[in-house]
Design a protein around this motif. Structure first.
Motif, short mmCIF file in Angstrom:
data_model
loop_
_atom_site.label_atom_id
_atom_site.label_comp_id
_atom_site.label_asym_id
_atom_site.label_seq_id
_atom_site.Cartn_x
_atom_site.Cartn_y
_atom_site.Cartn_z
N SER A 1 0.46 -1.09 0.08
CA SER A 1 0.37 -0.21 -0.19
C SER A 1 0.91 1.23 0.51
O SER A 1 2.36 0.96 0.15
CB SER A 1 -0.94 -0.17 1.52
OG SER A 1 -0.31 0.43 2.82
N HIS A 2 0.28 2.61 0.25
CA HIS A 2 0.70 3.54 0.69
C HIS A 2 2.12 3.38 1.57
O HIS A 2 2.33 2.84 2.48
CB HIS A 2 0.41 4.63 0.57
CG HIS A 2 0.55 6.22 0.36
ND1 HIS A 2 0.78 6.72 -0.65
CD2 HIS A 2 0.97 6.62 1.00
CE1 HIS A 2 1.15 7.54 -0.45
NE2 HIS A 2 1.36 8.17 0.10
N ALA A 3 3.53 4.53 1.00
CA ALA A 3 3.88 4.68 1.92
C ALA A 3 4.86 3.74 1.82
O ALA A 3 5.64 3.21 3.48
CB ALA A 3 3.61 5.59 3.49
N PHE A 4 5.28 2.23 1.02
CA PHE A 4 5.57 0.79 1.77
C PHE A 4 7.13 1.30 1.88
O PHE A 4 7.97 0.17 2.16
CB PHE A 4 5.19 -0.25 0.34
CG PHE A 4 5.52 -0.07 -0.76
CD1 PHE A 4 7.24 -0.51 -1.23
CD2 PHE A 4 5.16 1.29 -1.96
CE1 PHE A 4 7.92 -0.40 -2.76
CE2 PHE A 4 5.55 0.66 -2.84
CZ PHE A 4 6.73 0.95 -3.47
N MET A 5 7.85 2.60 1.58
CA MET A 5 9.51 2.18 1.83
C MET A 5 9.86 2.34 3.29
O MET A 5 10.73 2.07 3.36
CB MET A 5 10.14 3.68 0.24
CG MET A 5 9.50 3.04 -0.91
SD MET A 5 10.84 1.17 -1.30
CE MET A 5 12.26 2.16 -0.82
N ASN A 6 8.73 2.89 3.68
CA ASN A 6 8.64 3.38 4.98
C ASN A 6 9.37 2.18 6.15
O ASN A 6 8.28 1.59 6.84
CB ASN A 6 7.91 4.58 5.54
CG ASN A 6 8.19 6.08 4.96
OD1 ASN A 6 8.68 5.83 4.39
ND2 ASN A 6 7.15 6.58 5.51
N ARG A 7 10.31 0.92 6.40
CA ARG A 7 11.01 0.42 7.44
C ARG A 7 11.63 0.63 8.26
O ARG A 7 11.67 -0.52 8.84
CB ARG A 7 11.75 -0.49 6.15
CG ARG A 7 11.16 -0.97 4.66
CD ARG A 7 9.94 -1.34 5.26
NE ARG A 7 9.74 -2.77 5.84
CZ ARG A 7 9.07 -3.05 6.64
NH1 ARG A 7 7.91 -2.21 6.97
NH2 ARG A 7 9.48 -4.60 7.36
N SER A 8 11.60 1.79 8.70
CA SER A 8 12.22 2.42 9.91
C SER A 8 10.80 1.46 11.05
O SER A 8 9.66 2.27 10.76
CB SER A 8 12.15 3.12 10.69
OG SER A 8 11.77 4.60 10.18
#
Length: 274
Positions: A229-236
């Protein structure tokens, strides 16, 4: 060409975000007090104004302007910039502070800040950032961004001279800001299959963008990641928690994130190598 829901203003374009989850009307802006130690804080001037920017990476490496999400210059966009600076042969990443030091710590604050953004002014900030990098050791400069920054990065391919490549994550500019059919720099774009921000970053918007890029004639790739879904690169850990609690978005798979970074590295290396 597939249709796309367009808004007549940036506020209407992002009105979908207001429906993501309930939140209180409380609003207070927190300023970012300190830059991360690995960053060099600089001041860039354009027209009759100045803004801060945060630089990390090899001095004479190709440059990449890294554009914030609607939150502002927070921990997540700095994480992305550090990651970018370490990819492949190394890049010089620069984050322009489009909000002038303000950061939204919840959805209400982020929405307020983004609604107040001067989008044409933000494009000028991007142009000044590109020029700064080229004047300070980077022969070629790319632009990347996430969500709000993704839309601005595509706009930079249309509106900012000197941009050599773009990688955009889950964001398409409104038609009143920039028409991707007039893009001048190669664009790679990434979207989540389950993204439900209609007309901005959902699958229909992604496919409409692809048709526009075909019309532009520039090299382009549009990638859609199943089950994301949206913002899937945010992995912190903080980013995952915020996505799930504040925005009601599911957790994502690490494999999609690594694939997207691999594609990013290949694209920027190809077009920014001297």
């Amino acid at each position: 060409m597939l249709g796309i829901v367009r808004a007549s203003s940036s506020s209407r374009l992002f009105s979908t975000f207001r429906r993501v989850s309930p939140f209180s009307s409380r609003f207070s802006v927190r300023s970012m007090a300190h830059s991360t130690p690995s960053f060099n804080k600089i001041t860039i001037q354009r027209d009759n104004t100045t803004f801060d920017a945060y630089v990390v990476g090899k001095e004479d490496a190709p440059g990449i302007v890294v554009l914030q999400e609607w939150w502002g210059v927070d921990f997540e966009i700095k994480n992305h910039a550090v990651k970018i600076s370490q990819l492949g042969p190394g890049f010089k990443a620069l984050i322009p502070d489009l909000y002038r030091g303000k950061v939204g710590l919840d959805v209400a604050e982020a929405q307020h800040l983004m609604d107040g953004l001067d989008w044409q002014g933000a494009v000028k900030d991007i142009e000044a950032s590109v020029n700064w990098l080229k004047a300070n050791g980077s022969n070629k400069v790319g632009v990347t961004g996430y969500c709000m920054g993704g839309a601005l990065s595509i706009a930079s391919s249309v509106l900012v001279p000197g941009v050599d490549a773009v990688v955009a994550f889950y964001g398409v500019p409104s038609s009143d800001l920039a028409d991707p059919a007039k893009a001048k720099a190669p664009i790679q774009a990434h979207f989540g299959e389950l993204d439900n921000f209609v007309g901005f970053s959902d699958v229909t918007a992604a496919k409409a963008l692809e048709e526009k890029l075909k019309a532009s004639g520039v090299p382009h790739e549009v990638h859609i990641y199943p089950g994301n879904s949206h913002a899937f690169m945010n992995r912190s850990p903080e980013g995952v928690e915020r996505r799930k609690k504040s925005m009601g978005l599911p957790d994502q798979d690490e494999g999609a994130v690594q694939l997207a970074w691999s594609r990013f590295e290949s694209w920027m290396t190809r077009y920014l190598s001297s």
